[in-house]
Write a protein that holds these residues in place. Structure first.
Motif, PDB file in Angstrom:
ATOM      1  N   GLN A 299       0.830  -1.219   0.000  1.00  0.00           N
ATOM      2  CA  GLN A 299       0.000   0.000   0.000  1.00  0.00           C
ATOM      3  C   GLN A 299       0.863   1.267   0.000  1.00  0.00           C
ATOM      4  OE1 GLN A 299      -2.569  -0.370   3.394  1.00  0.00           O
ATOM      5  NE2 GLN A 299      -3.857  -1.978   2.473  1.00  0.00           N
ATOM      6  N   LEU A 300       1.929   1.237   0.842  1.00  0.00           N
ATOM      7  CA  LEU A 300       2.806   2.392   0.899  1.00  0.00           C
ATOM      8  C   LEU A 300       3.554   2.610  -0.414  1.00  0.00           C
ATOM      9  CD1 LEU A 300       4.283   2.032   4.509  1.00  0.00           C
ATOM     10  CD2 LEU A 300       2.534   3.633   3.728  1.00  0.00           C
ATOM     11  N   VAL A 301       3.966   1.546  -1.005  1.00  0.00           N
ATOM     12  CA  VAL A 301       4.633   1.651  -2.314  1.00  0.00           C
ATOM     13  C   VAL A 301       3.690   2.258  -3.334  1.00  0.00           C
ATOM     14  CG1 VAL A 301       5.601   0.308  -4.224  1.00  0.00           C
ATOM     15  CG2 VAL A 301       6.290  -0.185  -1.876  1.00  0.00           C
ATOM     16  N   PHE A 302       2.434   1.807  -3.266  1.00  0.00           N
ATOM     17  CA  PHE A 302       1.442   2.347  -4.194  1.00  0.00           C
ATOM     18  C   PHE A 302       1.232   3.841  -3.950  1.00  0.00           C
ATOM     19  CE2 PHE A 302      -3.004   3.350  -5.154  1.00  0.00           C
ATOM     20  CZ  PHE A 302      -3.010   3.091  -6.520  1.00  0.00           C
ATOM     21  N   LYS A 303       1.139   4.172  -2.640  1.00  0.00           N
ATOM     22  CA  LYS A 303       0.970   5.586  -2.304  1.00  0.00           C
ATOM     23  C   LYS A 303       2.183   6.406  -2.732  1.00  0.00           C
ATOM     24  CE  LYS A 303      -2.192   5.120   1.624  1.00  0.00           C
ATOM     25  NZ  LYS A 303      -2.366   5.374   3.075  1.00  0.00           N
ATOM     26  N   ARG A 304       3.393   5.807  -2.517  1.00  0.00           N
ATOM     27  CA  ARG A 304       4.601   6.531  -2.926  1.00  0.00           C
ATOM     28  C   ARG A 304       4.621   6.754  -4.418  1.00  0.00           C
ATOM     29  NH1 ARG A 304      10.235   3.560  -2.307  1.00  0.00           N
ATOM     30  NH2 ARG A 304       9.345   2.564  -4.155  1.00  0.00           N
ATOM     31  N   GLN A 305       4.260   5.731  -5.147  1.00  0.00           N
ATOM     32  CA  GLN A 305       4.214   5.892  -6.599  1.00  0.00           C
ATOM     33  C   GLN A 305       3.199   6.965  -7.003  1.00  0.00           C
ATOM     34  OE1 GLN A 305       3.367   1.959  -8.008  1.00  0.00           O
ATOM     35  NE2 GLN A 305       5.469   1.196  -7.671  1.00  0.00           N
ATOM     36  N   LYS A 306       2.045   6.944  -6.272  1.00  0.00           N
ATOM     37  CA  LYS A 306       1.025   7.943  -6.578  1.00  0.00           C
ATOM     38  C   LYS A 306       1.530   9.344  -6.226  1.00  0.00           C
ATOM     39  CE  LYS A 306      -3.853   8.914  -5.736  1.00  0.00           C
ATOM     40  NZ  LYS A 306      -5.075   8.471  -5.007  1.00  0.00           N
ATOM     41  N   LEU A 307       2.217   9.454  -5.039  1.00  0.00           N
ATOM     42  CA  LEU A 307       2.774  10.736  -4.648  1.00  0.00           C
ATOM     43  C   LEU A 307       3.869  11.196  -5.588  1.00  0.00           C
ATOM     44  CD1 LEU A 307       2.941  10.341  -0.752  1.00  0.00           C
ATOM     45  CD2 LEU A 307       1.368  11.781  -2.061  1.00  0.00           C
ATOM     46  N   ASP A 308       4.701  10.229  -6.039  1.00  0.00           N
ATOM     47  CA  ASP A 308       5.740  10.589  -7.010  1.00  0.00           C
ATOM     48  C   ASP A 308       5.136  11.157  -8.275  1.00  0.00           C
ATOM     49  OD1 ASP A 308       7.721   9.842  -5.274  1.00  0.00           O
ATOM     50  OD2 ASP A 308       7.933   7.812  -6.101  1.00  0.00           O
ATOM     51  N   LEU A 309       4.051  10.511  -8.725  1.00  0.00           N
ATOM     52  CA  LEU A 309       3.375  11.030  -9.914  1.00  0.00           C
ATOM     53  C   LEU A 309       2.794  12.419  -9.641  1.00  0.00           C
ATOM     54  CD1 LEU A 309       1.518   7.783 -11.146  1.00  0.00           C
ATOM     55  CD2 LEU A 309       3.566   8.844 -12.123  1.00  0.00           C
ATOM     56  N   ASN A 310       2.200  12.572  -8.414  1.00  0.00           N
ATOM     57  CA  ASN A 310       1.621  13.874  -8.061  1.00  0.00           C
ATOM     58  C   ASN A 310       2.707  14.950  -7.938  1.00  0.00           C
ATOM     59  OD1 ASN A 310      -0.357  15.711  -7.410  1.00  0.00           O
ATOM     60  ND2 ASN A 310      -0.496  15.095  -5.264  1.00  0.00           N
ATOM     61  N   ILE A 311       3.868  14.553  -7.321  1.00  0.00           N
ATOM     62  CA  ILE A 311       4.994  15.492  -7.191  1.00  0.00           C
ATOM     63  C   ILE A 311       5.513  15.905  -8.554  1.00  0.00           C
ATOM     64  CG2 ILE A 311       7.397  15.672  -6.442  1.00  0.00           C
ATOM     65  CD1 ILE A 311       6.616  14.021  -3.981  1.00  0.00           C
ATOM     66  N   ALA A 312       5.638  14.931  -9.421  1.00  0.00           N
ATOM     67  CA  ALA A 312       6.109  15.260 -10.765  1.00  0.00           C
ATOM     68  C   ALA A 312       5.139  16.208 -11.464  1.00  0.00           C
ATOM     69  CB  ALA A 312       6.292  13.978 -11.573  1.00  0.00           C
ATOM     70  N   LYS A 313       3.838  15.946 -11.249  1.00  0.00           N
ATOM     71  CA  LYS A 313       2.832  16.796 -11.867  1.00  0.00           C
ATOM     72  C   LYS A 313       2.872  18.202 -11.252  1.00  0.00           C
ATOM     73  CE  LYS A 313      -2.132  16.996 -12.802  1.00  0.00           C
ATOM     74  NZ  LYS A 313      -3.433  16.301 -12.610  1.00  0.00           N
ATOM     75  N   LEU A 314       2.978  18.250  -9.873  1.00  0.00           N
ATOM     76  CA  LEU A 314       3.034  19.552  -9.218  1.00  0.00           C
ATOM     77  C   LEU A 314       4.318  20.307  -9.558  1.00  0.00           C
ATOM     78  CD1 LEU A 314       1.643  18.660  -5.675  1.00  0.00           C
ATOM     79  CD2 LEU A 314       0.477  19.893  -7.508  1.00  0.00           C
ATOM     80  N   THR A 315       5.419  19.541  -9.697  1.00  0.00           N
ATOM     81  CA  THR A 315       6.679  20.192 -10.078  1.00  0.00           C
ATOM     82  C   THR A 315       6.576  20.827 -11.450  1.00  0.00           C
ATOM     83  OG1 THR A 315       7.930  18.603  -8.741  1.00  0.00           O
ATOM     84  CG2 THR A 315       9.145  19.828 -10.416  1.00  0.00           C
ATOM     85  N   GLU A 316       5.981  20.104 -12.343  1.00  0.00           N
ATOM     86  CA  GLU A 316       5.786  20.656 -13.683  1.00  0.00           C
ATOM     87  C   GLU A 316       4.854  21.855 -13.647  1.00  0.00           C
ATOM     88  OE1 GLU A 316       4.303  19.146 -18.117  1.00  0.00           O
ATOM     89  OE2 GLU A 316       4.285  17.782 -16.370  1.00  0.00           O
ATOM     90  N   GLN A 317       3.776  21.722 -12.820  1.00  0.00           N
ATOM     91  CA  GLN A 317       2.839  22.847 -12.700  1.00  0.00           C
ATOM     92  C   GLN A 317       3.508  24.050 -12.023  1.00  0.00           C
ATOM     93  OE1 GLN A 317      -0.711  21.828 -10.583  1.00  0.00           O
ATOM     94  NE2 GLN A 317      -1.677  23.855 -10.872  1.00  0.00           N
ATOM     95  N   PHE A 318       4.354  23.798 -10.993  1.00  0.00           N
ATOM     96  CA  PHE A 318       5.076  24.868 -10.308  1.00  0.00           C
ATOM     97  C   PHE A 318       6.006  25.606 -11.265  1.00  0.00           C
ATOM     98  CE2 PHE A 318       8.743  26.361  -7.842  1.00  0.00           C
ATOM     99  CZ  PHE A 318       8.105  27.194  -6.941  1.00  0.00           C
ATOM    100  N   SER A 319       6.696  24.814 -12.104  1.00  0.00           N
ATOM    101  CA  SER A 319       7.577  25.445 -13.093  1.00  0.00           C
ATOM    102  C   SER A 319       6.781  26.305 -14.056  1.00  0.00           C
ATOM    103  CB  SER A 319       8.361  24.372 -13.857  1.00  0.00           C
ATOM    104  OG  SER A 319       9.159  23.610 -12.971  1.00  0.00           O
ATOM    105  N   ASP A 320       5.634  25.754 -14.481  1.00  0.00           N
ATOM    106  CA  ASP A 320       4.787  26.549 -15.390  1.00  0.00           C
ATOM    107  C   ASP A 320       4.277  27.809 -14.686  1.00  0.00           C
ATOM    108  OD1 ASP A 320       5.205  24.597 -17.281  1.00  0.00           O
ATOM    109  OD2 ASP A 320       3.317  23.549 -16.861  1.00  0.00           O
TER     110      ASP A 320
END
Length: 442
Positions: free
Chosen positions: A62-83
């Motif tokens: 479950q934690l791995v799944f959450k981490r993967q989901k958070l990693d995807l969210n972080i990547a998305k937020l990082t891209e959005q932050f840069s934009d």
């Protein structure tokens, strides 16, 4: 006996062996039971460990799944932050470019509002314009861009001031009477120059929001019925009351003499005596010079004047020789010189004494000033004004009295010297004439 003892020992040993075998059997049984119990417990522990392992594995998944989901969210937020950063930089640049002129406008508006507030809040042109003054105060104290309505109000305030400055208006203001009673009184506002009533100019106080009459009015103040179309000349104060205040503070000649004290009065007495001496001696010298000029034109008819007396000595002299005649003429000229220079030494003394009295008044006034400072400190200038006035005015009076007396002494001395020189020339001529006569006779 020994055999019995051996038998006994064997019996005991056998009993011990039997007992030992029973004990070993019980111990073995107990050991097996303990071992079986431990195995049961170990199996229970293994089941518990396996259950925990399964739970942890599930939690890990479950934690791995959450981490993967958070990693995807972080990547998305990082891209959005840069934009967003790029968009923010572009927006800030656009805002800076578009608000640059507004910032300059705000700075100019604040500066103009401060100037307007400082130059109009205490003037007569601010009477009835409190709303515009408050708007200027708001803009001057604002930390953000003023609204369009405030800017329009500031512009309207300037227009109002221009209109007030070019018009004459009747107003009702609070008036403080000389006895301290405050009343509402109709007055005339002449542009931004001042307020007047039937008695002349009024002193307007923006802090008290009231007016009072000036102690001293200027000559030819505007009448109450004046309008801007009238061509009648009137005295106006372009400084907004500052010159009128200075007029009230300017002492008259009588007040200045009063401030000079006793020493100032003594100086004026000396000046009066000196002027009287100078005027009297000046008239005497003028009359003497006119008589001498008339005598020069007619030396035969000896008149009552200095030259006539010199000529009389020559005409009626019975001296036996020239030397005696010369001495008689010299004596007569000395007598006339004494009359010509009468009072000049006193005039010179008074001219020298006046500045010294002025200096005495200066020293006296400064002593009084320092005494006031010693007693009360130097916080209140009004308490030191009397001594300072005495110190300064007595010096001025002393110099003012000395200058005309010195001038008169110089003029009169010159006139007396001219008359004496003329008498000496005539006397020398008479002596020479007598000497020529003696030579012809001999």
């Amino acid at each position: 006996m020994k055999i019995e003892m051996n038998k006994g020992r064997m019996t005991v040993l056998s009993m011990l062996l039997v007992l030992s075998s029973h004990v070993q059997a019980d111990l073995l049984k107990t050991t097996k039971q303990v071992r079986e119990q431990q195995q049961i417990e170990n199996r229970a522990r293994e089941h518990a460990f396996q259950a925990d392992e399964q739970a942890l594995l599930k939690l890990r998944d479950q934690l791995v799944f959450k981490r993967q989901k958070l990693d995807l969210n972080i990547a998305k937020l990082t891209e959005q932050f840069s934009d967003n950063e790029q968009l923010l930089a572009q927006t800030e640049e656009k805002l800076h470019l578009e608000s640059g002129s507004l910032g300059e406008l705000f700075g100019v508006a604040r500066q103009v509002a401060k100037e307007f507030q400082s130059s109009h809040e205490d003037t007569v042109s601010a009477i009835g314009e409190e709303e515009f003054i408050a708007n200027a105060e708001f803009i001057a104290a604002a930390k953000t861009l003023p609204s369009k309505s405030h800017l329009y109000a500031l512009w309207e305030a300037f227009n109002r001031q221009l209109a007030i400055g070019s018009s004459v208006t009747m107003l009702d203001v609070s008036y403080v009477k000389p006895d301290g009673i405050v009343i509402n009184k109709p007055v005339l506002r002449i542009g931004s120059f001042g307020l007047i009533d039937e008695n002349g100019y009024l002193d307007w106080s923006g802090e008290r929001r009231g007016a009072k009459s000036y102690d001293v009015q200027p000559p030819n103040p505007p009448p109450m019925g004046v309008t801007m179309s009238h061509q009648k000349l009137a005295t106006l104060d372009p400084s907004g009351g500052k010159l009128l205040e200075q007029l009230s503070l300017t002492p008259t000649l009588q007040e200045r003499v009063k401030q000079a004290g006793v020493i100032g009065k003594v100086i004026l007495v000396l000046l009066s005596i000196g002027l009287l001496i100078g005027l009297t001696q000046g008239i005497f010298l003028l009359i003497s010079r006119l008589k001498i000029n008339a005598q020069l034109k007619d030396k035969e008819n000896i008149g009552s004047n200095a030259l006539g007396r010199v000529l009389g000595v020559y005409k009626y002299d019975q001296s036996p020789n020239v030397e005696a005649l010369e001495l008689r003429l010299y004596e007569t000229i000395l007598d006339e010189q004494q009359k010509l220079e009468r009072g000049l030494s006193m005039l010179k003394l008074l001219a020298a004494l006046s500045p010294m009295l002025g200096l005495l008044g200066t020293v006296t006034g400064m002593i009084e000033t320092f005494q006031v400072i010693t007693q009360f400190g130097n916080a209140d200038p009004k308490m030191m004004a009397s001594g300072i006035s005495t110190a300064l005015i007595t010096t001025v009076l002393g110099l003012t009295a000395a200058m005309p007396m010195l001038f008169m002494h110089n003029v009169l001395s010159t006139q007396a010297e001219n008359v004496r020189t003329l008498l000496e020339k005539q006397g020398v001529g008479l002596v020479a004439q007598r000497a020529e006569q003696d030579v012809r006779i001999s």
